[in-house]
Design an enzyme around this catalytic site. Structure first.
Site, PDB file in Angstrom:
ATOM      1  N   HIS A 117       0.850  -1.206   0.000  1.00  0.00           N
ATOM      2  CA  HIS A 117       0.000   0.000   0.000  1.00  0.00           C
ATOM      3  C   HIS A 117       0.880   1.248   0.000  1.00  0.00           C
ATOM      4  O   HIS A 117       0.368   2.361   0.131  1.00  0.00           O
ATOM      5  CB  HIS A 117      -0.833   0.076   1.286  1.00  0.00           C
ATOM      6  CG  HIS A 117      -1.891  -0.962   1.442  1.00  0.00           C
ATOM      7  ND1 HIS A 117      -2.746  -1.331   0.442  1.00  0.00           N
ATOM      8  CD2 HIS A 117      -2.262  -1.706   2.517  1.00  0.00           C
ATOM      9  CE1 HIS A 117      -3.584  -2.256   0.893  1.00  0.00           C
ATOM     10  NE2 HIS A 117      -3.302  -2.508   2.140  1.00  0.00           N
ATOM     11  N   ARG A 139     -10.137   2.382  -6.575  1.00  0.00           N
ATOM     12  CA  ARG A 139     -11.571   2.342  -6.272  1.00  0.00           C
ATOM     13  C   ARG A 139     -12.060   3.770  -6.168  1.00  0.00           C
ATOM     14  O   ARG A 139     -11.267   4.669  -5.843  1.00  0.00           O
ATOM     15  CB  ARG A 139     -11.749   1.612  -4.933  1.00  0.00           C
ATOM     16  CG  ARG A 139     -13.161   1.371  -4.498  1.00  0.00           C
ATOM     17  CD  ARG A 139     -13.185   0.664  -3.139  1.00  0.00           C
ATOM     18  NE  ARG A 139     -14.502   0.173  -2.826  1.00  0.00           N
ATOM     19  CZ  ARG A 139     -14.821  -0.488  -1.705  1.00  0.00           C
ATOM     20  NH1 ARG A 139     -13.885  -0.726  -0.797  1.00  0.00           N
ATOM     21  NH2 ARG A 139     -16.049  -0.905  -1.497  1.00  0.00           N
ATOM     22  N   TYR A 201     -11.951  -1.396  -8.900  1.00  0.00           N
ATOM     23  CA  TYR A 201     -12.853  -2.214  -8.079  1.00  0.00           C
ATOM     24  C   TYR A 201     -14.211  -2.336  -8.781  1.00  0.00           C
ATOM     25  O   TYR A 201     -14.781  -3.422  -8.873  1.00  0.00           O
ATOM     26  CB  TYR A 201     -13.010  -1.500  -6.727  1.00  0.00           C
ATOM     27  CG  TYR A 201     -13.836  -2.220  -5.706  1.00  0.00           C
ATOM     28  CD1 TYR A 201     -13.224  -2.987  -4.717  1.00  0.00           C
ATOM     29  CD2 TYR A 201     -15.228  -2.104  -5.697  1.00  0.00           C
ATOM     30  CE1 TYR A 201     -13.985  -3.637  -3.749  1.00  0.00           C
ATOM     31  CE2 TYR A 201     -15.989  -2.746  -4.738  1.00  0.00           C
ATOM     32  CZ  TYR A 201     -15.364  -3.517  -3.772  1.00  0.00           C
ATOM     33  OH  TYR A 201     -16.127  -4.154  -2.824  1.00  0.00           O
ATOM     34  N   LYS A 258     -18.300  -5.338   3.550  1.00  0.00           N
ATOM     35  CA  LYS A 258     -19.579  -5.243   2.838  1.00  0.00           C
ATOM     36  C   LYS A 258     -19.429  -5.588   1.351  1.00  0.00           C
ATOM     37  O   LYS A 258     -20.309  -6.181   0.756  1.00  0.00           O
ATOM     38  CB  LYS A 258     -20.144  -3.830   3.011  1.00  0.00           C
ATOM     39  CG  LYS A 258     -21.603  -3.695   2.700  1.00  0.00           C
ATOM     40  CD  LYS A 258     -22.165  -2.414   3.313  1.00  0.00           C
ATOM     41  CE  LYS A 258     -23.669  -2.326   3.081  1.00  0.00           C
ATOM     42  NZ  LYS A 258     -24.217  -1.063   3.585  1.00  0.00           N
ATOM     43  N   GLY A 259     -18.320  -5.139   0.764  1.00  0.00           N
ATOM     44  CA  GLY A 259     -17.998  -5.552  -0.612  1.00  0.00           C
ATOM     45  C   GLY A 259     -18.924  -5.013  -1.679  1.00  0.00           C
ATOM     46  O   GLY A 259     -19.196  -5.690  -2.665  1.00  0.00           O
TER      47      GLY A 259
END
Ligand SMILES: Nc1ncnc2c1ncn2[C@@H]1O[C@H](COP(=O)(O)OS(=O)(=O)O)[C@@H](OP(=O)(O)O)[C@H]1O
Length: 300
Positions: A117, A139, A201, A258-259
């Site tokens: 990261h 994302r 994402y 949660k995705g």
């Protein structure tokens, strides 16, 4: 590469975090905030001379953009092609390793699967010099912020913060691993580099099989359609959450939360939403990465 020590370190970090104040949990390295317990200065210093290889498989993500999802996908690709299974191991984040573990990594045979990261300025220069194939997942910033907020409040090594306070710190870049926009702008410059592949994402949520085909071919692997199907079936949010107790131990339910795309609508005030729109427009509108993130569709 044996990661059992690393597993132990994560568990002991979670334990040690209980005795620390929130202020002690982050520190600055070359101007960027990092978590003291997971990526202390000695880890980041040791990384500066890390020797990447051309044949390494490198995965990069700003926090909460889907790093663990891609770790699962890439490991499944490797397992399908080589028969070597490593899915039960913790993610291969180089900034968590430390000098001793780095020696093991330096001695490990190719192809090594590594990830980070790290702020682009802090990624060891050898990855660029060696032209290591690098997969980067991004994302949309609103869902990234929401995911990061929950992560900070549920991961003992990071400070606990109210929504409004975390929101302000994210917007000013004063969160662990630094500013979302700094990362995005640095990778935007590398989008034309044939050794860099950027996925989002949101596009993977829409068509994971297509993403798996593109990612495997980027790393030089060819999969049958049956293999693509097996990998995508095993990489859905529910499949990965289910196996996360094994791969991520107590952090499984924290990381696989949660995705979904669009959870920001349950958190942002109208004013915060407008402020993020303005920041995105200022920093990324008109850029290739800005277009790829499809901000209007996912964030407005
Ligand atoms: N298979 C799959 N499908 C869809 N979404 C998934 C998947 N795996 C992980 N996730 C979601 O990714 C978010 C965590 O991101 P990271 O893995 O980058 O987090 S970390 O910074 O490495 O801790 C986190 O997002 P939120 O649920 O919005 O918090 C995870 O749920």
């Amino acid at each position: 590469m044996n990661t059992s020590d690393f597993k132990f370190n994560v568990q002991s970090s979670l334990q040690r975090a209980k005795d620390m104040s929130d202020e002690e949990k982050l520190y600055r390295y070359k101007g960027v905030l990092y978590p003291q317990l997971l990526s202390p200065e000695e880890n980041l210093k040791a990384l500066e001379n890390f020797k990447a290889r051309e044949e390494d498989i490198m995965l990069v993500a700003y926090p909460k953009c889907g790093f663990n999802w891609m770790v699962g996908v890439v490991r499944k690709i490797i397992a399908e092609v080589t028969g070597v299974k490593t899915e039960a191991r913790m993610p291969p984040l180089i900034e968590f390793f430390g000098p001793e573990m780095l020696k093991e990594v330096e001695a490990a045979p190719s192809r090594r699967f590594l990830g980070t990261h790290l702020h682009p300025d802090n990624i060891p220069a050898s990855f660029n010099e060696k032209k290591t194939k690098t997969l980067v997942i991004f994302r949309n910033p609103k869902d990234t912020l929401v995911s990061f907020y929950h992560f900070s409040n549920n991961n003992p090594v990071l400070p606990s913060e109210s929504w409004d306070s975390f929101y302000s710190n994210f917007m000013s870049g004063d969160v662990a691993w630094g500013s979302y926009f700094d990362h995005a702008l640095a990778w935007e410059k590398r989008m034309v580099d044939p050794n860099v592949m950027i996925v989002t994402y949101e596009e993977l949520k829409q068509d994971l099989s297509d993403g798996i085909r593109q990612i495997s071919s980027f790393f030089g692997y060819t999969l049958t359609e049956a293999q693509v199907l097996r990998i995508s079936d095993g990489s859905t949010f529910s499949a990965m959450k289910q196996s996360s107790a094994n791969s991520h131990e107590s952090l499984g339910d924290v990381i696989f939360r949660k995705g979904e795309v669009g959870d920001w609508k349950n958190h942002f005030t109208p004013e915060q939403s407008r402020e993020m729109d303005a920041a995105f427009n200022k920093q990324l509108a008109g850029t290739r990465l800005g277009a790829k993130l499809n901000y209007q569709r996912h964030c407005q």
